[in-house]
Design an enzyme around this catalytic site. Structure first.
Site, mmCIF file in Angstrom:
data_model
loop_
_atom_site.group_PDB
_atom_site.id
_atom_site.type_symbol
_atom_site.label_atom_id
_atom_site.label_comp_id
_atom_site.label_asym_id
_atom_site.label_seq_id
_atom_site.Cartn_x
_atom_site.Cartn_y
_atom_site.Cartn_z
ATOM 1 N N CYS A 184 -3.468 3.534 -5.419
ATOM 2 C CA CYS A 184 -2.615 2.404 -5.079
ATOM 3 C C CYS A 184 -1.346 2.461 -5.906
ATOM 4 O O CYS A 184 -1.396 2.783 -7.093
ATOM 5 C CB CYS A 184 -3.335 1.095 -5.405
ATOM 6 S SG CYS A 184 -4.178 0.378 -4.013
ATOM 7 N N CYS A 201 0.870 -1.176 0.000
ATOM 8 C CA CYS A 201 0.000 0.000 0.000
ATOM 9 C C CYS A 201 0.905 1.223 0.000
ATOM 10 O O CYS A 201 2.098 1.118 -0.262
ATOM 11 C CB CYS A 201 -1.009 -0.004 1.137
ATOM 12 S SG CYS A 201 -0.323 0.162 2.773
ATOM 13 N N CYS A 251 -4.771 -1.029 -0.850
ATOM 14 C CA CYS A 251 -5.282 0.337 -0.716
ATOM 15 C C CYS A 251 -6.788 0.344 -0.931
ATOM 16 O O CYS A 251 -7.320 -0.484 -1.659
ATOM 17 C CB CYS A 251 -4.646 1.241 -1.759
ATOM 18 S SG CYS A 251 -2.857 1.217 -1.695
#
Length: 159
Positions: A87, A7, A79
């Site tokens: 992301c 992430c 994400c």
């Protein structure tokens, strides 16, 4: 086999995923986590939740994807999209899938509401990792298209 949970900040969702995967995975599988813009610190609620579940966080730290010790076989971005979060895109010859999770560290509310948000996120992570580990992985590793489809399906699971 190495799986990377990726992430942006590598402080919460990817750490929860790394710890949970390593706790549940059989020998031969290893999870790592990283961020495209690491915060440099782990979220204290993420660490506390893992410790309450009996999951070790020893050696975990917020780190950049530039400093990974191995090239992953599978990259899972975690994400969320609800807040318009972007992301990172891992570039490399790996299987990539998206298991979007809203960031529980962005929840505003009482202590109980914050704790509930972290527990909800962790429950989703557990459900998805258990579904992943239940796949016939030896068979699917020979068929990248089927493995990709299975990974993408798992990213939609909710407990």
């Amino acid at each position: 086999m190495n799986i990377l949970f990726l992430c942006t900040g590598n402080s919460c969702r990817s750490i929860l995923s790394e710890g949970t995967f390593n706790h549940l995975a059989p020998a031969g599988w290893r999870a790592l986590s990283a961020g495209s813009q690491p915060t440099g610190k782990l979220h204290p609620r993420a660490v506390a939740l893992l410790q309450r579940k009996g999951i070790s966080t020893e050696g975990y730290h917020s780190k950049s994807w530039d400093s990974l010790p191995v090239v992953p076989d599978i990259v899972v971005t975690v994400c969320g999209s609800a807040a318009g979060e972007t992301c990172p895109a891992y570039l490399g010859p790996v299987l990539r899938t998206h298991w979007g999770l809203d960031d529980p560290s962005h929840v505003v509310g009482s202590d109980a509401e914050l704790e509930a948000a972290f527990e909800r996120t962790h429950a989703i992570i557990v459900a998805r990792i258990e579904a992943f580990l239940a796949l016939p992985l030896a068979e699917l590793q020979q068929d990248r298209a089927r493995l990709q489809a299975a990974l993408d399906r798992i990213g939609t699971l909710l407990p």
